[in-house]
Design a protein around this motif. Structure first.
Motif, short mmCIF file in Angstrom:
data_model
loop_
_atom_site.label_atom_id
_atom_site.label_comp_id
_atom_site.label_asym_id
_atom_site.label_seq_id
_atom_site.Cartn_x
_atom_site.Cartn_y
_atom_site.Cartn_z
N ASN A 7 111.51 48.88 51.58
CA ASN A 7 111.92 47.51 51.87
C ASN A 7 110.80 46.50 51.70
OD1 ASN A 7 114.74 47.99 52.64
ND2 ASN A 7 113.82 49.24 54.24
N ASP A 8 109.58 46.99 51.51
CA ASP A 8 108.45 46.12 51.18
C ASP A 8 108.46 45.73 49.71
OD1 ASP A 8 105.97 44.84 51.99
OD2 ASP A 8 104.92 46.39 50.85
N ALA A 9 109.06 46.55 48.87
CA ALA A 9 108.98 46.35 47.42
C ALA A 9 109.50 44.98 46.96
CB ALA A 9 109.69 47.48 46.68
N PRO A 10 110.72 44.55 47.35
CA PRO A 10 111.17 43.23 46.90
C PRO A 10 110.35 42.09 47.50
CG PRO A 10 112.74 44.18 48.45
CD PRO A 10 111.77 45.26 48.10
N TYR A 11 109.85 42.29 48.71
CA TYR A 11 109.02 41.28 49.37
C TYR A 11 107.74 41.03 48.59
CZ TYR A 11 105.40 39.73 52.63
OH TYR A 11 104.33 39.07 53.20
N ILE A 12 107.16 42.07 48.01
CA ILE A 12 105.91 41.92 47.26
C ILE A 12 106.06 40.89 46.14
CG2 ILE A 12 104.34 43.12 45.68
CD1 ILE A 12 104.63 45.57 47.46
N VAL A 13 107.21 40.89 45.49
CA VAL A 13 107.44 39.94 44.41
C VAL A 13 107.38 38.50 44.93
CG1 VAL A 13 109.08 39.17 42.66
CG2 VAL A 13 108.81 41.62 43.13
N LEU A 69 112.96 52.01 42.98
CA LEU A 69 112.78 50.89 43.90
C LEU A 69 113.59 49.69 43.43
CD1 LEU A 69 108.95 50.99 44.66
CD2 LEU A 69 110.82 51.58 46.20
N ARG A 70 114.30 49.10 44.36
CA ARG A 70 115.10 47.92 44.04
C ARG A 70 114.27 46.66 44.27
NH1 ARG A 70 119.64 47.76 47.86
NH2 ARG A 70 120.52 46.16 46.47
N ILE A 71 114.33 45.77 43.29
CA ILE A 71 113.59 44.51 43.35
C ILE A 71 114.60 43.38 43.17
CG2 ILE A 71 111.74 43.12 42.35
CD1 ILE A 71 110.76 45.73 43.55
N GLY A 72 114.47 42.32 43.98
CA GLY A 72 115.37 41.19 43.84
C GLY A 72 116.08 40.89 45.14
N ARG A 73 116.81 39.78 45.16
CA ARG A 73 117.44 39.30 46.40
C ARG A 73 118.43 40.31 46.97
NH1 ARG A 73 119.65 33.34 46.08
NH2 ARG A 73 119.92 33.82 48.29
N ASP A 74 119.14 41.01 46.11
CA ASP A 74 120.14 41.96 46.60
C ASP A 74 119.52 43.14 47.32
OD1 ASP A 74 122.06 40.36 45.51
OD2 ASP A 74 122.40 41.60 43.73
N ALA A 75 118.21 43.34 47.14
CA ALA A 75 117.55 44.49 47.74
C ALA A 75 117.03 44.20 49.15
CB ALA A 75 116.38 44.94 46.86
N TYR A 76 117.07 42.96 49.57
CA TYR A 76 116.47 42.59 50.84
C TYR A 76 117.26 43.07 52.05
CZ TYR A 76 112.65 39.52 49.37
OH TYR A 76 111.48 39.04 48.88
#
Length: 228
Positions: free
Chosen positions: A44-50, A101-108
């Motif tokens: 859950n940190d992965a999309p936040y990093i972007v 890993l999911r990246i983007g708004r949908d992953a939050y």
């Protein structure tokens, strides 16, 4: 006379303590952090990093040519592209997590989206003093994780140690130092209302840090109405 950053730390002492000594972190230090809670944090940190690095990029555009911008550009390149995202994939694979890993708004998850929205909005609407203030709590992983676990043999899977070692790198420390330097400079330039705004940017990020650790510790990652 205390610095502005020290003043912020003192005013938010209870939240700072909750962050620095969160049960998730204390469990890792004691060798009792369950793998699923470590995995939850990393996934859950992965999309936040972007969005964290998007916020840094907005700051670079608002303060071009400054030492802060140079430090931010180094972090965006060396830490994000070459370390954080790719390292997460490797660490998670070592733990048997095979999903991409999911990246983007949908992953939050809720806590992560709230933190990211705070950072990006501050970067869009705020000045460099407010941006640095909002970004400092995340950069304080240099103390909360890096300094806490430097030289310590962390019990548990090797992935725990590899992750903690990220936060002893010089680029990450320089970014934390640059945030603090900007906060000192800008707090001296502005008025009391401006300093209060900077403090609130800092305080909210500090509370968001606690919230994202809460989510990982409690495995509270679902949106209302979402089935997992």
């Amino acid at each position: 006379m205390a610095s502005f950053v020290d003043h912020c730390h003192e005013r938010a002492a209870d939240v700072w303590h909750a962050y620095r000594h969160h049960p998730w972190i204390e469990a890792m230090a004691a060798g009792r952090l369950p793998v699923e809670k470590f995995v939850s944090f990393q996934v859950n940190d992965a999309p936040y990093i972007v969005d964290l690095h998007r916020s840094l990029a907005f700051g670079v555009a608002k303060a071009p040519g400054t030492p802060w911008a140079k430090a931010a550009a180094t972090v965006i390149d060396d830490v994000w592209v070459h370390n954080e995202i790719d390292t997460k994939r490797v660490l998670l694979a070592d733990l048997g997590y095979t999903e991409e890993l999911r990246i983007g708004r949908d992953a939050y998850i809720p806590a992560r989206e709230a933190y990211a929205n705070h950072l990006v909005r501050t970067a869009l609407e705020g000045d460099i003093g407010q941006i640095a203030s909002a970004l400092l709590p995340c950069a304080m992983f240099t103390q909360v994780i890096g300094a806490r676990f430097r030289g310590m043999q962390i019990a548990g899977p090797p992935a725990y140690q590899k992750w903690a070692d990220i936060y002893v790198q010089r680029a990450v420390h320089r970014m934390a130092e640059a945030h603090a330097e900007v906060m000192e400079t800008e707090s001296a330039r502005t008025d009391e209302a401006g300093r209060e705004h900077m403090y609130l940017c800092y305080l909210r990020s500090l509370q968001h840090q606690v919230d994202v650790f809460d989510a990982a510790w409690e495995l509270d990652i679902a949106w209302p109405g979402e089935r997992r």
